[in-house]
Design an enzyme around this catalytic site. Structure first.
Site, PDB file in Angstrom:
ATOM      1  N   CYS A  94      47.099  35.203  42.177  1.00  0.00           N
ATOM      2  CA  CYS A  94      47.574  34.734  43.482  1.00  0.00           C
ATOM      3  C   CYS A  94      48.059  33.291  43.372  1.00  0.00           C
ATOM      4  O   CYS A  94      49.112  33.056  42.802  1.00  0.00           O
ATOM      5  CB  CYS A  94      46.523  34.921  44.555  1.00  0.00           C
ATOM      6  N   HIS A 172      44.976  40.385  44.397  1.00  0.00           N
ATOM      7  CA  HIS A 172      43.618  39.938  44.069  1.00  0.00           C
ATOM      8  C   HIS A 172      42.742  41.100  43.579  1.00  0.00           C
ATOM      9  O   HIS A 172      42.065  41.745  44.387  1.00  0.00           O
ATOM     10  CB  HIS A 172      42.948  39.365  45.313  1.00  0.00           C
ATOM     11  N   GLU A 174      39.997  40.768  42.223  1.00  0.00           N
ATOM     12  CA  GLU A 174      38.605  40.325  42.423  1.00  0.00           C
ATOM     13  C   GLU A 174      38.135  40.484  43.863  1.00  0.00           C
ATOM     14  O   GLU A 174      36.944  40.320  44.152  1.00  0.00           O
ATOM     15  CB  GLU A 174      38.455  38.862  41.973  1.00  0.00           C
TER      16      GLU A 174
END
Length: 225
Positions: A94, A172, A174
Site C-alpha cells: 500500500c 493489504h 495483512e
C-alpha cells in the site's frame, strides 16, 4: 532469515490493543515461514543504519501520503534506493508500494476516481486473488524498469516487480475482516457511505491473504543474499 519491517504508520488506537500495530499484522501473516523480525518505526524517525541490518525488508501501509512533506519521507526514500542497490529483497505494501515507486522515479497522486476499500479482486495473470484494500492514492507513473504483475479495473498498477529484488502490492494481504471493520469504524470518515456499505458487505467473504503470504515468503527467500 531476518526481515526488517519499516513501519510507516500506526493502526488506530482503538484496535491496537487487540489487533496490534501494522508490523504485528505482517508478523501474523508470515507466521510459520521461519522468519525473524525487527521493526523500525520510521514514521517516528527510527531508522536502521543501512540495508545490512536485515536479510530482507518490508514497508508497511500508512495513513500518510508518499508525496506529503514529512521529515521521515526523504530518509526513507534514500534507504529504499540503498536497499534496491544492495540487492536485498524488498516488499512494499500500500503506502510501501507507493513510496517505493516514488523513490525510484515513479509518481504517486490522489486518485481522481476516489477510494478503494474492502475486498477487491486483482488479476495476477496466473490467478485472480481477492485482497482487502484501503487507499485513495495510487501509483500513476511507473519507475523505470517496473513490470506490472497485477491489475484491476480500478487500479491498473496493483502490483509491481522492479528489477530482481523488489516486489510491491497496493492491496493489504495483512488486513483481515476485523481490521477492515476497524478502519470502517475509526478511519472511514472521508470515504463515501456507499463504499463503506459495500466494504461491510464483503467482510464475510474470503480473501487470498494466505496465498499472497506464500508469494511474499517465496520472494524473500529467492532474493536473500
Amino acid at each position: 532469515m531476518r526481515i526488517g519491517i519499516l513501519q510507516t504508520g500506526h493502526a488506530p488506537d482503538e484496535v491496537r490493543g487487540t489487533l496490534g500495530d501494522y508490523a504485528d499484522m505482517f508478523k501474523r501473516l508470515l507466521d510459520g515461514q521461519d522468519f525473524e523480525f525487527q521493526t523500525f518505526d520510521v514514521v517516528d524517525s527510527v531508522f536502521p543504519k543501512g540495508p545490512g541490518e536485515a536479510d530482507g525488508w518490508l514497508i508497511t501501509g500508512s495513513r500518510h501520503a508518499a508525496y506529503e512533506d514529512h521529515d521521515w519521507i526523504a530518509p526513507l526514500e534514500a534507504l529504499i534506493r540503498d536497499i534496491a542497490a544492495s540487492g536485498k529483497p524488498l516488499i512494499g505494501v500500500c503506502f510501501g508500494h507507493q513510496i517505493v515507486a516514488q523513490a525510484l522515479g515513479g509518481r504517486v497522486e490522489k486518485f481522481r476516481g476516489g477510494w478503494s476499500v474492502g475486498r477487491q479482486v486483482y488479476d495476477f495473470g496466473d490467478d485472480e486473488l481477492a485482497l482487502n484494500a484501503w487507499h485513495q492514492d495510487q501509483v500513476v507513473e511507473l519507475p523505470e524498469g517496473a513490470q506490472v504483475i497485477a491489475e484491476s479495473d480500478f487500479c491498473p498498477y496493483a502490483a509491481l516487480v522492479i528489477g530482481d529484488n523488489i516486489l510491491t502490492v497496493q492491496p493489504h494481504p495483512e488486513f483481515d475482516a476485523k481490521m477492515v471493520a476497524a478502519l470502517i469504524d475509526h478511519r472511514g470518515e472521508a470515504v463515501p457511505d456507499e463504499l463503506l456499505e459495500a466494504a461491510k458487505a464483503g467482510l464475510t467473504k474470503t480473501t487470498a491473504n494466505d496465498q499472497m503470504a506464500e508469494r511474499m515468503a517465496a520472494f524473500f527467500r529467492k532474493g536473500a543474499k
